[in-house]
Design an enzyme around this catalytic site. Sequence first.
Site, mmCIF file in Angstrom:
data_model
loop_
_atom_site.group_PDB
_atom_site.id
_atom_site.type_symbol
_atom_site.label_atom_id
_atom_site.label_comp_id
_atom_site.label_asym_id
_atom_site.label_seq_id
_atom_site.Cartn_x
_atom_site.Cartn_y
_atom_site.Cartn_z
ATOM 1 N N PHE A 34 0.839 -1.195 0.000
ATOM 2 C CA PHE A 34 0.000 0.000 0.000
ATOM 3 C C PHE A 34 0.879 1.251 0.000
ATOM 4 O O PHE A 34 0.701 2.166 -0.810
ATOM 5 C CB PHE A 34 -0.917 -0.023 1.231
ATOM 6 C CG PHE A 34 -1.905 1.100 1.279
ATOM 7 C CD1 PHE A 34 -3.165 0.955 0.698
ATOM 8 C CD2 PHE A 34 -1.595 2.305 1.893
ATOM 9 C CE1 PHE A 34 -4.085 1.992 0.735
ATOM 10 C CE2 PHE A 34 -2.504 3.347 1.932
ATOM 11 C CZ PHE A 34 -3.753 3.187 1.354
ATOM 12 N N ASP A 35 1.845 1.263 0.917
ATOM 13 C CA ASP A 35 2.735 2.435 1.020
ATOM 14 C C ASP A 35 3.502 2.664 -0.281
ATOM 15 O O ASP A 35 3.686 3.794 -0.719
ATOM 16 C CB ASP A 35 3.750 2.245 2.155
ATOM 17 C CG ASP A 35 3.066 2.258 3.508
ATOM 18 O OD1 ASP A 35 1.893 2.670 3.566
ATOM 19 O OD2 ASP A 35 3.697 1.840 4.496
ATOM 20 N N LEU A 81 -29.950 16.102 20.445
ATOM 21 C CA LEU A 81 -31.011 15.156 20.782
ATOM 22 C C LEU A 81 -31.434 15.359 22.219
ATOM 23 O O LEU A 81 -30.632 15.769 23.058
ATOM 24 C CB LEU A 81 -30.491 13.723 20.651
ATOM 25 C CG LEU A 81 -30.145 13.247 19.247
ATOM 26 C CD1 LEU A 81 -29.526 11.868 19.310
ATOM 27 C CD2 LEU A 81 -31.395 13.220 18.389
ATOM 28 N N GLU A 111 -29.182 2.446 18.029
ATOM 29 C CA GLU A 111 -27.770 2.495 17.653
ATOM 30 C C GLU A 111 -26.919 3.062 18.775
ATOM 31 O O GLU A 111 -27.443 3.691 19.691
ATOM 32 C CB GLU A 111 -27.582 3.291 16.358
ATOM 33 C CG GLU A 111 -28.304 4.605 16.328
ATOM 34 C CD GLU A 111 -28.433 5.140 14.895
ATOM 35 O OE1 GLU A 111 -27.605 5.969 14.547
ATOM 36 O OE2 GLU A 111 -29.340 4.721 14.155
ATOM 37 N N LYS A 113 -24.434 5.498 20.729
ATOM 38 C CA LYS A 113 -24.136 6.924 20.717
ATOM 39 C C LYS A 113 -22.629 7.072 20.872
ATOM 40 O O LYS A 113 -22.071 6.791 21.937
ATOM 41 C CB LYS A 113 -24.867 7.627 21.850
ATOM 42 C CG LYS A 113 -24.689 9.123 21.827
ATOM 43 C CD LYS A 113 -25.642 9.782 22.812
ATOM 44 C CE LYS A 113 -25.663 11.278 22.693
ATOM 45 N NZ LYS A 113 -24.370 11.925 22.792
ATOM 46 N N ASP A 115 -19.059 8.752 21.243
ATOM 47 C CA ASP A 115 -18.658 9.912 22.025
ATOM 48 C C ASP A 115 -17.418 10.568 21.426
ATOM 49 O O ASP A 115 -16.297 10.358 21.874
ATOM 50 C CB ASP A 115 -18.394 9.471 23.469
ATOM 51 C CG ASP A 115 -18.315 10.655 24.412
ATOM 52 O OD1 ASP A 115 -18.684 11.769 23.987
ATOM 53 O OD2 ASP A 115 -17.886 10.466 25.549
ATOM 54 N N ARG A 134 -19.968 20.863 13.871
ATOM 55 C CA ARG A 134 -21.296 21.274 14.315
ATOM 56 C C ARG A 134 -21.352 22.770 14.639
ATOM 57 O O ARG A 134 -22.327 23.442 14.333
ATOM 58 C CB ARG A 134 -21.652 20.461 15.557
ATOM 59 C CG ARG A 134 -22.991 20.717 16.104
ATOM 60 C CD ARG A 134 -23.180 19.861 17.357
ATOM 61 N NE ARG A 134 -23.874 20.645 18.350
ATOM 62 C CZ ARG A 134 -25.185 20.733 18.420
ATOM 63 N NH1 ARG A 134 -25.934 20.050 17.581
ATOM 64 N NH2 ARG A 134 -25.756 21.488 19.325
ATOM 65 N N GLU A 170 -19.846 10.891 13.511
ATOM 66 C CA GLU A 170 -19.014 11.236 14.657
ATOM 67 C C GLU A 170 -17.563 10.916 14.334
ATOM 68 O O GLU A 170 -17.256 9.822 13.845
ATOM 69 C CB GLU A 170 -19.490 10.386 15.849
ATOM 70 C CG GLU A 170 -19.184 10.972 17.177
ATOM 71 C CD GLU A 170 -20.165 12.063 17.625
ATOM 72 O OE1 GLU A 170 -21.050 12.472 16.835
ATOM 73 O OE2 GLU A 170 -20.005 12.521 18.767
ATOM 74 N N TYR A 222 -24.007 8.281 10.786
ATOM 75 C CA TYR A 222 -25.281 7.802 11.315
ATOM 76 C C TYR A 222 -26.509 8.586 10.872
ATOM 77 O O TYR A 222 -27.574 8.427 11.438
ATOM 78 C CB TYR A 222 -25.232 7.741 12.840
ATOM 79 C CG TYR A 222 -24.671 8.981 13.512
ATOM 80 C CD1 TYR A 222 -25.294 10.217 13.368
ATOM 81 C CD2 TYR A 222 -23.516 8.905 14.274
ATOM 82 C CE1 TYR A 222 -24.785 11.344 13.969
ATOM 83 C CE2 TYR A 222 -23.000 10.035 14.893
ATOM 84 C CZ TYR A 222 -23.634 11.256 14.732
ATOM 85 O OH TYR A 222 -23.134 12.371 15.325
ATOM 86 N N LYS A 309 -28.431 7.993 27.849
ATOM 87 C CA LYS A 309 -27.011 8.029 28.226
ATOM 88 C C LYS A 309 -26.728 7.004 29.310
ATOM 89 O O LYS A 309 -27.500 6.890 30.268
ATOM 90 C CB LYS A 309 -26.663 9.415 28.748
ATOM 91 C CG LYS A 309 -26.847 10.499 27.701
ATOM 92 C CD LYS A 309 -25.529 11.011 27.237
ATOM 93 C CE LYS A 309 -25.462 12.495 27.480
ATOM 94 N NZ LYS A 309 -24.171 13.045 27.278
ATOM 95 N N CYS A 404 5.741 24.221 49.006
ATOM 96 C CA CYS A 404 6.044 22.885 48.492
ATOM 97 C C CYS A 404 6.145 21.896 49.668
ATOM 98 O O CYS A 404 6.872 22.144 50.624
ATOM 99 C CB CYS A 404 7.361 22.919 47.723
ATOM 100 S SG CYS A 404 7.898 21.283 47.208
ATOM 101 N N CYS A 407 10.012 20.749 49.907
ATOM 102 C CA CYS A 407 11.150 21.622 50.206
ATOM 103 C C CYS A 407 10.750 22.938 50.857
ATOM 104 O O CYS A 407 11.611 23.738 51.199
ATOM 105 C CB CYS A 407 11.961 21.883 48.938
ATOM 106 S SG CYS A 407 11.117 22.956 47.774
ATOM 107 N N CYS A 422 6.282 24.188 42.115
ATOM 108 C CA CYS A 422 7.354 24.515 43.037
ATOM 109 C C CYS A 422 8.501 25.030 42.164
ATOM 110 O O CYS A 422 8.997 24.303 41.299
ATOM 111 C CB CYS A 422 7.819 23.284 43.804
ATOM 112 S SG CYS A 422 9.387 23.586 44.637
ATOM 113 N N CYS A 428 14.752 21.011 45.152
ATOM 114 C CA CYS A 428 13.583 20.267 45.640
ATOM 115 C C CYS A 428 13.783 18.772 45.345
ATOM 116 O O CYS A 428 13.935 18.383 44.179
ATOM 117 C CB CYS A 428 12.354 20.819 44.942
ATOM 118 S SG CYS A 428 10.839 20.002 45.417
#
Length: 666
Positions: A34-35, A81, A111, A113, A115, A134, A170, A222, A309, A404, A407, A422, A428
């Site tokens: 392919f390459d 939605l 279907e 959802k 994310d 969007r 998505e 979708y 959800k 801190c 120290c 710090c 430290c």
Amino acid sequence: MTEQEQILALREELHRHNYNYYVLNSPEISDKEFDDKMRLLQDLEKLHPEMQDPNSPTMRVGSDLSNDFKQVYHQYPMLSLGNTYSKTEVTDFYNRVQELLEGEAFEICCELKFDGTSISLTYEDGKLIQAVTRGDGEKGDDVTANVKTIRSIPLVLHGDYPQRFEIRGEILMPWVVFEELNREREAREEPLFANPRNAASGTLKLQNSSIVASRKLDAYLYYLLGEQVPCEGHYENMQKAATWGFKISEHMRKVKTLDEVFAFLDYWDTERKNLPVATDGVVLKVNSLRQQRHMGFTAKSPRWAIAYKFQAERALTRLNQVTFQVGRTGVITPVANLDPVQLSGTIVKRASLHNADIIEGLDLHIGDMVYVEKGGEIIPKITGVDVNARSFMMGDKVRFITRCPECGTPLVRFEGEAAHYCPNDVGCPPQIKGKIEHFISRKAMAIDGLGPETVDAFYQIGLVKNIADLYSLRAIDIRGLDRMGDKSALRIVHGVADSKQVPFERVLFALGIRFVGETAAKKLAKAFGNIEALEQASLEQLMEVDEIGEKIAQSVVTYFSLPANRELVERLKDAGLQMARQEEDESEKSDKLAGLSIVISGVFSHHSREEYKEMIERNGGKNVGSISSKTSFVLAGENMGPAKLEKAQKLGVRIINEDEFLQMLL
Ligand code: IVH
């Protein structure tokens, strides 16, 4: 075949292989083949600029040209939605559909959802012409150049597609890519992405599409829109779209009853954990487009669909204490210590509180009952407090520290940053130990025999307080420490001595100057030649160097402005470390490979690919990407690609292994 015809044939072939690989998951040729074809097409396209095509498979690699995102109005607004977390509301939705359809039979398409970040793609005459985010729903950013790099999005369609249509879906960053990306960012001390959704949307907005190409985004579609969609059902349209080349989830189901809907919800609530991409729920859609039209939209969302959800897995437990950790770069991380609690299959005892703002926002008190979640994030986090569980004996309010914990230095917070630091990087303890660990690590000085535990032991007894102290170590000082025998002690001393030969660019990287990674160190070493010149460089001079931006430049200036750092560098110089770039030794140059075209393929054991490339060039040869009849020989390591091997054999090109090659240069 003319070269022009070859270009057309290669384009068609590569679109097909791309589809087989990224959409169907069933490649017909090897990655190497392919390459090779892709490279051949790139070469031919360079020779024939008149054949330019914005949808050529070569567009997948992206470009370094800066994208400026034009704002584009959506032809159909991108609505969201209605959301719910409860099955009761899913029942309400189902009943409402029944009412609105006045008892008519209907089907629900269930279907996943996904994310990620939503995208709207426009195709005309089978070609992708525009990809828009969007945005605010009315108008979004034109991110076409970036989207073209996503291999599962077809640039050219096949089959009986409508003349013009939009398809929405998505864009996702698969979990493995996300985790790898965060590992790299951690190593470069860049802020981590909280979850794959942020990583995907951040990537899509990058200015440089060749970086987008390297991030390996994926996409599921979708929703099909247009004047001429082929079928009367949503599910059927999606199946049709799959035949044109789109990646459609294979987990869509058409059902009729509420029980079937619930079975789908329950199944995916657990099964989704085995998917390669993040999902956060299920979308339920009335399948018939006629019925969808009949039901219509509210101002914000369609009446014919709802998103259920999944509850992020969450546990309630007691906060016992907040401790503060100091990282190698001085960043302070607040950590909640909890009563151990079971969450998504593991026991959680600690959770990150990220920064001072988060602690303040939660109004945390010691002894509070807190909610812990593992919602797509890497480390569990505290998302809330059960205030009703507070008794009159409330514990102390959690406050961010001002000094801190290691120290005692007052902490600083840079303008616009959430984290506290710090600033005492030379005094430290965790920062010093971290610096020494980085210094000895494989990509830096690669000091044999030393590891983090030994560094810690040496540090504890005051033997090594900074990187320069390593060069005064004597075998008699360390023998017997940390159960160390003579042999181990000698190995360390020899390892330290050997590291004096490590080239300047790696020494520069090993110093651990904030933001100066391997690449920046190489560029700086090349541009300034030695440490003195670098120490004296101004911000402007540093920024003139290729790939050095203000952040790195400022960090270099700050580093050398501190007397403690200058002193450290001075001591390293006295110890004999390489503080100047070795001029390329003229004696190493030759014309032993003059006029030869050499292809490198496979994995090597004596030198890296990069080193072989340099060797070829130093000896007058030319390193080329793909095999042709003009190739003089292939320098082959382990696992040379079968396609390259076959091609070399077919063209009668000689194959030479590493040892033979090194012999040639003697
Ligand atoms: S349908 C008008 N289907 O969830 C309906 N959306 O708030 C258009 N999403 O913005 C959306 N998976 O980004 C639909 N299978 C799916 C989805 C899905 C994820 C996202 C999408 C949308 C948001 C809904």
